[in-house]
Design a protein around this motif. Sequence first.
Motif, PDB file in Angstrom:
ATOM      1  N   THR A  35      -7.717  10.074  -2.326  1.00 11.62           N
ATOM      2  CA  THR A  35      -7.746   9.981  -0.863  1.00 11.62           C
ATOM      3  C   THR A  35      -7.299   8.572  -0.476  1.00 11.62           C
ATOM      4  OG1 THR A  35      -9.571  11.523  -0.735  1.00 11.62           O
ATOM      5  CG2 THR A  35      -9.223  10.143   1.195  1.00 11.62           C
ATOM      6  N   VAL A  36      -6.376   8.492   0.485  1.00 18.41           N
ATOM      7  CA  VAL A  36      -5.934   7.179   0.971  1.00 18.41           C
ATOM      8  C   VAL A  36      -6.124   7.130   2.485  1.00 18.41           C
ATOM      9  CG1 VAL A  36      -4.023   5.512   1.041  1.00 18.41           C
ATOM     10  CG2 VAL A  36      -4.148   7.151  -0.828  1.00 18.41           C
ATOM     11  N   GLU A  37      -6.803   6.099   2.953  1.00 19.47           N
ATOM     12  CA  GLU A  37      -6.961   5.935   4.405  1.00 19.47           C
ATOM     13  C   GLU A  37      -6.047   4.811   4.863  1.00 19.47           C
ATOM     14  OE1 GLU A  37     -10.863   6.125   6.040  1.00 19.47           O
ATOM     15  OE2 GLU A  37     -11.510   7.527   4.468  1.00 19.47           O
ATOM     16  N   PHE A  38      -5.080   5.155   5.714  1.00 17.68           N
ATOM     17  CA  PHE A  38      -4.068   4.190   6.134  1.00 17.68           C
ATOM     18  C   PHE A  38      -4.490   3.430   7.382  1.00 17.68           C
ATOM     19  CE2 PHE A  38      -1.540   7.445   3.868  1.00 17.68           C
ATOM     20  CZ  PHE A  38      -0.948   6.622   2.915  1.00 17.68           C
ATOM     21  N   ILE A  87       2.031  -0.662  -0.218  1.00 15.95           N
ATOM     22  CA  ILE A  87       1.560  -0.097  -1.488  1.00 15.95           C
ATOM     23  C   ILE A  87       2.351  -0.745  -2.613  1.00 15.95           C
ATOM     24  CG2 ILE A  87       1.270   2.027  -2.810  1.00 15.95           C
ATOM     25  CD1 ILE A  87       1.454   3.485  -0.020  1.00 15.95           C
ATOM     26  N   THR A  88       1.678  -1.551  -3.408  1.00  8.69           N
ATOM     27  CA  THR A  88       2.385  -2.197  -4.516  1.00  8.69           C
ATOM     28  C   THR A  88       1.962  -1.573  -5.842  1.00  8.69           C
ATOM     29  OG1 THR A  88       0.685  -3.895  -4.600  1.00  8.69           O
ATOM     30  CG2 THR A  88       2.697  -4.457  -3.417  1.00  8.69           C
ATOM     31  N   PHE A  94      -2.589  -1.900  -0.540  1.00  8.98           N
ATOM     32  CA  PHE A  94      -3.067  -1.021  -1.605  1.00  8.98           C
ATOM     33  C   PHE A  94      -2.322  -1.367  -2.885  1.00  8.98           C
ATOM     34  CE2 PHE A  94      -3.029   1.378   2.365  1.00  8.98           C
ATOM     35  CZ  PHE A  94      -4.306   1.933   2.410  1.00  8.98           C
ATOM     36  N   SER A  95      -2.974  -1.053  -4.018  1.00  7.49           N
ATOM     37  CA  SER A  95      -2.208  -1.101  -5.260  1.00  7.49           C
ATOM     38  C   SER A  95      -2.356   0.250  -5.937  1.00  7.49           C
ATOM     39  CB  SER A  95      -2.696  -2.234  -6.159  1.00  7.49           C
ATOM     40  OG  SER A  95      -3.841  -1.827  -6.844  1.00  7.49           O
ATOM     41  N   THR A 132      -5.917   1.871  -5.111  1.00  2.00           N
ATOM     42  CA  THR A 132      -7.055   1.020  -4.765  1.00  2.00           C
ATOM     43  C   THR A 132      -6.700   0.226  -3.516  1.00  2.00           C
ATOM     44  OG1 THR A 132      -7.269   0.688  -7.138  1.00  2.00           O
ATOM     45  CG2 THR A 132      -8.660  -0.697  -5.747  1.00  2.00           C
ATOM     46  N   ARG A 133      -7.634   0.171  -2.595  1.00  2.00           N
ATOM     47  CA  ARG A 133      -7.413  -0.664  -1.405  1.00  2.00           C
ATOM     48  C   ARG A 133      -7.768  -2.110  -1.759  1.00  2.00           C
ATOM     49  NH1 ARG A 133      -8.695   0.792   4.789  1.00  2.00           N
ATOM     50  NH2 ARG A 133      -8.229  -1.266   5.591  1.00  2.00           N
ATOM     51  N   LEU A 134      -6.868  -3.026  -1.412  1.00  2.00           N
ATOM     52  CA  LEU A 134      -7.113  -4.425  -1.820  1.00  2.00           C
ATOM     53  C   LEU A 134      -7.842  -5.193  -0.719  1.00  2.00           C
ATOM     54  CD1 LEU A 134      -3.613  -5.154  -3.394  1.00  2.00           C
ATOM     55  CD2 LEU A 134      -5.694  -4.504  -4.597  1.00  2.00           C
TER      56      LEU A 134
END
Length: 361
Positions: free
Chosen positions: A18-21, A28-29, A351-352, A359-361
């Motif tokens: 799940t990604v919350e933008f 995104i790296t 994010f990475s 993972t959210r940085l």
Amino acid sequence: MQITKLQVNNFRNYSAQTVEFGGGANIITGKNAQGKTNLVEAITMCSVGRSSRTPRDKELIRWEQQRARILATTQKRGGKGSIEIVIDARENKRVAVNGLPVSKMGELMGNLSTVFFSPDELKIVKSSPADRRRFMDITLCQLSKTYFYLLSSYNKVLAQRNKLLKSTDTSALEIWDEQLASYGAKIARTRRHFVKKLADHASRAHAYLTDGKEDLVVEYQGVEGEEVEEIRQNMSFELIRNREKDFKNGFTNVGIQKDDILLCAAGKDIRAYGSQGQQRTVALSLKLAEISIMKDETDEYPVLLLDDVLSELDVDRQKKLLGAVKGFQTIITCTHLPSEIKSVLGDCTLFSVENGRVTRL
Ligand SMILES: Nc1ncnc2c1ncn2[C@@H]1O[C@H](COP(=O)(O)OP(=O)(O)OP(=O)(O)O)[C@@H](O)[C@H]1O
Ligand SMILES: [Mg+2]
């Protein structure tokens, strides 16, 4: 328009994610082959119902799994929405918008408008006219369900006509010609109108990107005529005139399947003679113009997807691009983020991604 959340299950190299933008720039790296493009691809699927990388949906299912699922949560001026896509190895793809199943792909269009840009999109400028038609169609289908249905109808009639050209029973030819000219004229009218707006916005974007050093001319190349009836008549005439040739070739030589967009920068046909850098700048100008048109038509910005684009540009162009896309949601993938770019972006969500885990940085 924004995508607030993306959930993927068994999609490409993701098992469950799940990604919350954030509402602005999302970066995104990750190293090569970790899943950056796969995430962008999942968003594109929700936007236009098909991948920008493959026409075969089943490739999207995680290896050795049976079913992939993508769920996007969106935020529009009109409120929250959701788009769900399920790709099953044994069944047809299923799409649901706001929880309701959608049987025709046209109904998906416009629920999550996106503009996609990757190094591969350079083909809009340098490759065949088919890539430029695809560019027009992807934008116009997102803007109008009617256009989407007109195009599907036209393509069906064209396939029937081409089949007939190879057969001995040609009694239905006139019916197909009539339908082809009728659908074709409406599509050509819409494209011509679109390219006029594109020319305007793209030349402005191009002047901005080149500091006014090069002008850009963009023109629609297709069946002659301004209004639907005029185009229909011209197309009918051309269909009759080319009939013999069509029978000889076994395909239809006249119609919107031959359309193109002329692109001239600094007085040269950039499609054939542009340097790699010039072509890239023109492609970028077209994409920036696409954003402006979508904003004009829907009163909302689309979500901009920039997959691996920054590394292709020099720092000056990177800064210019990021300066131009401030103020709306952008999802940017890159292997690393140059420090001078961070300062241009200001507030952004980082994010990475590593081996299908974000993972959210
Ligand atoms: N159906 C699939 N099931 C499992 N893994 C897959 C599937 N399709 C592709 N992959 C894998 O997903 C990985 C990540 O691909 P992706 O294109 O997202 O990489 P990326 O992070 O964008 O890399 P790059 O920086 O090189 O563009 C690749 O190693 C690829 O082999
Ligand atoms: Mg990639």
